[in-house]
Design a protein around this motif. Structure first.
Motif, mmCIF file in Angstrom:
data_model
loop_
_atom_site.group_PDB
_atom_site.id
_atom_site.type_symbol
_atom_site.label_atom_id
_atom_site.label_comp_id
_atom_site.label_asym_id
_atom_site.label_seq_id
_atom_site.Cartn_x
_atom_site.Cartn_y
_atom_site.Cartn_z
ATOM 1 N N LEU A 90 0.847 -1.189 0.000
ATOM 2 C CA LEU A 90 0.000 0.000 0.000
ATOM 3 C C LEU A 90 0.880 1.235 0.000
ATOM 4 C CD1 LEU A 90 -2.703 -0.946 2.676
ATOM 5 C CD2 LEU A 90 -3.016 -0.899 0.208
ATOM 6 N N ARG B 235 0.274 5.613 0.028
ATOM 7 C CA ARG B 235 -0.749 6.628 0.306
ATOM 8 C C ARG B 235 -0.710 7.720 -0.764
ATOM 9 N NH1 ARG B 235 -3.236 6.171 5.086
ATOM 10 N NH2 ARG B 235 -2.354 4.707 6.593
ATOM 11 N N LEU B 236 -1.884 7.964 -1.331
ATOM 12 C CA LEU B 236 -2.027 9.028 -2.314
ATOM 13 C C LEU B 236 -2.239 10.340 -1.573
ATOM 14 C CD1 LEU B 236 -2.301 9.764 -5.329
ATOM 15 C CD2 LEU B 236 -4.764 9.371 -5.098
ATOM 16 N N ASP C 296 -0.618 11.290 0.812
ATOM 17 C CA ASP C 296 -0.422 10.957 2.222
ATOM 18 C C ASP C 296 -1.724 10.786 2.979
ATOM 19 O OD1 ASP C 296 2.302 11.071 1.843
ATOM 20 O OD2 ASP C 296 2.441 13.194 2.417
ATOM 21 N N VAL C 297 -2.799 10.470 2.236
ATOM 22 C CA VAL C 297 -4.106 10.318 2.890
ATOM 23 C C VAL C 297 -4.764 9.014 2.459
ATOM 24 C CG1 VAL C 297 -6.423 11.286 3.173
ATOM 25 C CG2 VAL C 297 -4.428 12.805 3.073
ATOM 26 N N LEU C 298 -4.962 8.821 1.170
ATOM 27 C CA LEU C 298 -5.729 7.691 0.659
ATOM 28 C C LEU C 298 -4.795 6.524 0.363
ATOM 29 C CD1 LEU C 298 -8.493 6.631 -0.314
ATOM 30 C CD2 LEU C 298 -7.929 7.534 -2.577
ATOM 31 N N PRO C 299 -4.968 5.368 1.047
ATOM 32 C CA PRO C 299 -4.113 4.210 0.762
ATOM 33 C C PRO C 299 -4.575 3.510 -0.511
ATOM 34 C CG PRO C 299 -5.641 3.677 2.535
ATOM 35 C CD PRO C 299 -5.862 5.118 2.200
ATOM 36 N N LEU C 300 -3.647 3.226 -1.383
ATOM 37 C CA LEU C 300 -3.945 2.552 -2.645
ATOM 38 C C LEU C 300 -3.090 1.287 -2.751
ATOM 39 C CD1 LEU C 300 -4.093 5.521 -5.197
ATOM 40 C CD2 LEU C 300 -5.999 4.298 -4.120
#
Length: 299
Positions: free
Chosen positions: A213, A215-216, A218-222
């Protein structure tokens, strides 16, 4: 004319010109070659002929597309969404046994305790690569089996909703399998790493290096890497099944009864020959002479 004259010798009575035409017996119904026979008054049921195959005006049953039945009513969106969420939840829960299977077949990596921490016991170990390979193979096979299960079990919900539910469930199963598999034996490894003296050799449980994973913003884990393979397997297999389906709606439809199309017409009326029109009719063979007939004259 005397009263003793017989009825045969009496003259026929003359019609009265003022009385109008004399009604005769009812004429028999004339069959119409297009619309079929004209039915007369109902006859006695006791003398009705037995029911036979259907009669067709041109001697052959009609051909062409069979009219489709009534279309089923639209499904409720809430129920369809509930089924899709349930299928995704079931596939995500199946990530637990998938992770346990991965931890059982993936080899542990040998390490040695040093003052800086654990280092590989070999310069270029093959165990981390094998762990990634096993996760990729198991994840791809899981996606194929999940797509087949969705296609068979949810045959009434086939379509884009089933595809999205399978892809989401495959992604969730990959995340669960990764976290479950990497934690098998992790507590023992951390305890040895904290308490073992320098130079002691032990093993590190399997983990992923080709997936994880990030983080996009630094917020949304992808997820990335081989974590996407289960969802990829579901999408490809489900799409191939939809492309090979013989039903346009992808859902099983009742087969039309076409037995009447292949039924032979009744042998009524004159039979028409299927040969060429201009071919002459075959001549009959001469009959043999009678037993008592005279022989041919000798020359």
């Amino acid at each position: 004319m005397s009263p003793d004259t017989s009825d045969a010798d009496r003259p026929a009575p003359r019609p009265d010109p003022t009385a109008g035409p004399v009604p005769g017996p009812p004429a028999a119904p004339v069959p119409d070659p297009i619309e079929g026979p004209v039915h007369g008054p109902p006859a006695d049921p006791a003398h009705q002929p037995p029911a036979g195959p259907p009669q067709y005006p041109f001697g052959a049953p009609p051909t062409g597309p069979v009219p489709a039945g009534p279309t089923p009513p639209e499904r409720r969106p809430g129920r369809v969404a509930g089924v899709a969420l349930g299928a995704s939840a079931v596939l995500t829960a199946l990530g637990v046994p998938l992770g346990l299977l991965w931890a059982a077949v993936a080899p542990d990596t040998p390490v040695v305790k040093t003052a800086e921490g654990a280092v590989y016991a070999q310069p270029q170990p093959e165990q981390p690569i094998a762990a990634d390979g096993w996760f990729s193979l198991l994840g791809l096979g899981f996606g194929v089996l999940a797509a087949l299960a969705l296609w068979v079990l949810l045959r009434r919900r086939r379509g884009p909703v089933g595809l999205l539910a399978g892809a989401a469930g495959g992604l969730g199963a990959a995340l669960v399998a990764w976290q479950v598999g990497r934690r098998v034996g992790l507590s023992t490894y951390e305890r040895l790493l904290a308490s073992a003296p320098d130079g002691q050799a032990f093993t590190k449980p399997a983990d992923l290096r080709a997936g994880g994973l990030h983080r996009l913003f630094d917020v949304l884990p992808l997820p990335y890497g081989n974590l996407l393979l289960p969802a990829f397997g579901v999408a490809v297999t489900y799409t191939l099944l939809a492309g090979w389906s013989r039903w346009p709606s992808l859902r099983p439809e009742p087969e039309p009864d076409l037995s009447w199309v292949y039924a032979a017409p009744p042998a009524t009326g004159p039979q028409v020959s299927s040969g060429p029109v201009d071919s002459p009719a075959p001549t009959a063979a001469p009959e043999p002479p009678a037993p008592g007939a005279a022989g041919s004259p000798r020359g």
